[in-house]
Design a protein around this motif. Structure first.
Motif, short mmCIF file in Angstrom:
data_model
loop_
_atom_site.label_atom_id
_atom_site.label_comp_id
_atom_site.label_asym_id
_atom_site.label_seq_id
_atom_site.Cartn_x
_atom_site.Cartn_y
_atom_site.Cartn_z
N LEU A 13 0.87 -1.17 0.00
CA LEU A 13 0.00 0.00 0.00
C LEU A 13 0.91 1.23 0.00
O LEU A 13 1.57 1.51 0.99
N LYS A 14 0.97 1.94 -1.12
CA LYS A 14 1.87 3.09 -1.25
C LYS A 14 1.17 4.38 -1.69
O LYS A 14 1.66 5.47 -1.44
N ASP A 15 0.04 4.24 -2.35
CA ASP A 15 -0.63 5.41 -2.95
C ASP A 15 -2.06 5.52 -2.44
O ASP A 15 -2.79 4.53 -2.38
N LEU A 16 -2.44 6.74 -2.09
CA LEU A 16 -3.80 7.01 -1.61
C LEU A 16 -4.46 8.04 -2.49
O LEU A 16 -3.91 9.12 -2.71
N ARG A 17 -5.63 7.71 -3.01
CA ARG A 17 -6.39 8.65 -3.83
C ARG A 17 -7.63 9.07 -3.05
O ARG A 17 -8.47 8.24 -2.72
N LEU A 18 -7.69 10.34 -2.75
CA LEU A 18 -8.75 10.89 -1.90
C LEU A 18 -9.72 11.72 -2.72
O LEU A 18 -9.36 12.77 -3.26
N SER A 19 -10.96 11.27 -2.81
CA SER A 19 -11.99 12.09 -3.42
C SER A 19 -12.54 13.06 -2.38
O SER A 19 -12.86 12.66 -1.26
N VAL A 20 -12.63 14.33 -2.74
CA VAL A 20 -13.12 15.33 -1.80
C VAL A 20 -14.52 15.83 -2.14
O VAL A 20 -15.12 16.59 -1.38
N THR A 21 -15.06 15.40 -3.28
CA THR A 21 -16.43 15.73 -3.66
C THR A 21 -16.88 14.79 -4.76
O THR A 21 -16.05 14.31 -5.55
N ASP A 22 -18.18 14.50 -4.82
CA ASP A 22 -18.70 13.69 -5.91
C ASP A 22 -19.31 14.57 -7.00
O ASP A 22 -19.83 14.07 -7.99
N CYS A 261 -2.29 -4.73 -13.12
CA CYS A 261 -2.81 -5.10 -11.80
C CYS A 261 -1.72 -5.61 -10.86
O CYS A 261 -1.78 -5.40 -9.65
N SER A 262 -0.74 -6.31 -11.42
CA SER A 262 0.25 -7.00 -10.58
C SER A 262 1.08 -6.04 -9.73
O SER A 262 1.65 -6.46 -8.72
N THR A 263 1.15 -4.76 -10.14
CA THR A 263 1.94 -3.79 -9.38
C THR A 263 1.08 -2.68 -8.76
O THR A 263 1.61 -1.67 -8.31
N CYS A 264 -0.24 -2.87 -8.74
CA CYS A 264 -1.12 -1.81 -8.25
C CYS A 264 -0.98 -1.64 -6.73
O CYS A 264 -1.24 -2.57 -5.97
N SER A 265 -0.61 -0.44 -6.31
CA SER A 265 -0.41 -0.16 -4.88
C SER A 265 -1.35 0.93 -4.39
O SER A 265 -1.07 1.60 -3.42
N ARG A 266 -2.50 1.10 -5.08
CA ARG A 266 -3.39 2.23 -4.81
C ARG A 266 -4.65 1.84 -4.02
O ARG A 266 -5.32 0.88 -4.36
N ALA A 267 -4.92 2.65 -3.01
CA ALA A 267 -6.20 2.59 -2.30
C ALA A 267 -6.96 3.86 -2.62
O ALA A 267 -6.36 4.93 -2.80
N ARG A 268 -8.27 3.75 -2.68
CA ARG A 268 -9.10 4.91 -3.02
C ARG A 268 -10.14 5.12 -1.92
O ARG A 268 -10.79 4.16 -1.50
N VAL A 269 -10.30 6.37 -1.51
CA VAL A 269 -11.31 6.71 -0.52
C VAL A 269 -12.27 7.72 -1.14
O VAL A 269 -11.85 8.78 -1.62
N SER A 270 -13.55 7.37 -1.17
CA SER A 270 -14.56 8.26 -1.76
C SER A 270 -14.85 9.43 -0.83
O SER A 270 -14.44 9.44 0.34
#
Length: 338
Positions: A13-22, A261-270
C-alpha cells in the motif's frame, strides 16, 4: 505499525487517492453522462462528506501503513470549498513525499496560486481534445478548450508541474491524437493517453470504442518517432515513451489491453469515506462510520490493514483473460476520481 503492509498477492500500500467531492461542473460522456447525472441526481449532502479534519486523520493512518503519495480527486476537486487548506494540512504530514491533484482545469486559473502556496507541486489536467466542438461533445457542453488551456498556463507559471490526461475513444476524439501530441510536445507538458475504460455502469462502454496502446503508438510513431523509457518507479501506471528528437515524453495508460494489476499499490477513498481497493470495485468499506464512532486510530489502522491484507483485486487482468463477471455493478469513476 511497521512501515508497510502487503495484500494477498504481495502488493504494498503506497498510494492514496482521496476524493473530496462527488460533484463536477462537467458532464463527460465517459464519466458523468448528463442523462444520468442531471439536475435531479442525488449528490452527497455536506454531512455525508468527510470533513478536512477527518480526511487529515485518515491520511495520517494510511501514511502509518505505508502510503507515501497522495492524490486529491473528485468529481472536480476544485469545487470543494477551501481546498488549499486541506492541501496545506496534508503537506505537513511527515513521510508524505508527494501530493498532487487531478482536475478538469476549468477552475485552475483561479486556484493555481493558492494551491502552490499551500504546498502543491503537481497537477494533472484532463483534456480530451483541442477542438472546441469535439471537446463540447465530450464534456457535456460545459467548457471551451481555451478555459482549460488558460488553467494549464496559469499552473505552469506559478511553478506547478503539469501533466495532461486524454481519454481516447474511437469515433469520438481519436482524430485528435496527433494534434494533442504535437501541441503538448511543443508546449513541454507530458501528455498521457488513456485507453477508454469500463469504469462504473453509466458510460455505455464497449471494446469497439477502445483505441489501443499499440494503435496510439503506431499513429504517433509514424510522424514523431518514439522510444520506450524506464518507469520512474515500480507500479507507475503509465508506460513512458520519449520523442527521439526531443527530451519530451508521453505516457500511455493501458488498463484494457495491457493491464498492470500486478503492481497496483493504490487505495481509493470516496468523498463519503468509503475505502475501495480497486478502481473497478463493486463495494467499498465504510471508514466514515469508524471515524465518527469514537474508534481509536489503532482500531481504524487495524481495520484498514485487515482489508488490505485480504485484497485480491485484479479486475483488468481478469477482463483480459475473459474471467471478469458479466454485468457486474462497479463504483462510478466520478465517485472515486479514477
Amino acid at each position: 505499525m511497521g512501515d508497510g503492509i502487503l495484500d494477498k498477492i504481495n502488493r504494498p500500500l503506497k498510494d492514496l487517492r482521496l476524493s473530496v467531492t462527488d460533484r463536477c461542473n462537467f458532464r463527460c460522456r465517459y464519466c458523468m453522462p448528463e442523462e444520468i447525472f442531471g439536475h435531479d441526481y442525488p449528490f452527497l449532502t455536506s454531512d455525508k462528506i468527510l470533513s478536512f479534519e477527518e480526511t487529515e486523520r485518515l491520511t495520517r493512518i494510511f501514511v502509518n501503513l505505508g502510503v507515501r503519495k497522495v492524490r486529491i480527486t473528485g468529481g472536480e476537486p476544485l469545487l470543494r470549498k477551501n481546498l488549499p487548506q486541506l492541501i496545506h494540512s496534508l503537506n505537513s504530514i511527515e513521510k508524505v513525499e508527494d501530493i498532487s491533484i487531478t482536475t478538469n482545469g476549468s477552475l485552475l486559473k483561479k486556484f493555481a496560486p493558492l494551491l502552490f502556496e499551500a504546498g502543491l507541486r503537481r497537477v494533472t489536467v484532463s483534456l480530451d481534445s483541442l477542438n472546441d466542438e469535439r471537446f463540447y461533445q465530450m464534456n457535456g457542453n460545459k467548457s471551451k478548450v481555451s478555459k482549460v488551456l488558460d488553467g494549464i498556463q496559469a499552473a505552469s507559471e506559478v511553478g506547478l508541474k503539469v501533466k495532461v490526461n486524454m481519454v481516447v475513444q474511437k469515433g469520438k476524439n481519436d482524430q485528435d491524437i496527433i494534434p494533442m501530441a504535437s501541441y503538448f510536445k511543443k508546449n513541454k507538458h507530458t501528455l498521457r493517453f488513456i485507453e477508454y475504460m469500463d469504469v462504473g455502469n453509466s458510460n455505455g462502454w464497449s471494446m469497439t470504442e477502445v483505441v489501443t496502446k499499440q494503435e496510439i503508438l503506431e499513429r504517433i510513431g509514424e510522424i514523431m518517432p518514439l522510444e520506450l523509457i524506464e518507469p520512474n518507479y515500480v507500479g507507475e501506471v503509465a508506460t513512458r515513451y520519449r520523442y527521439i528528437d526531443s527530451d519530451q515524453e508521453i505516457g500511455i495508460i493501458s488498463s484494457v489491453t495491457d493491464a498492470f494489476c500486478s503492481t497496483c499499490s493504490r487505495a481509493r477513498v470516496s468523498a463519503e469515506g468509503k475505502l475501495y481497493t480497486c478502481l473497478f470495485a463493486s463495494e467499498g468499506y465504510d471508514l466514515r462510520h469508524l471515524l465518527r464512532s469514537e474508534k481509536s486510530d489503532e482500531e481504524i489502522t487495524n481495520k484498514i490493514s485487515d482489508i488490505w491484507n485480504r485484497r485480491i483485486d485484479r479486475y483488468s487482468d481478469e477482463r483480459s483473460n475473459g474471467n471478469s463477471p458479466k454485468n457486474r455493478d462497479k463504483v462510478e469513476m466520478s465517485h472515486i476520481g479514477g
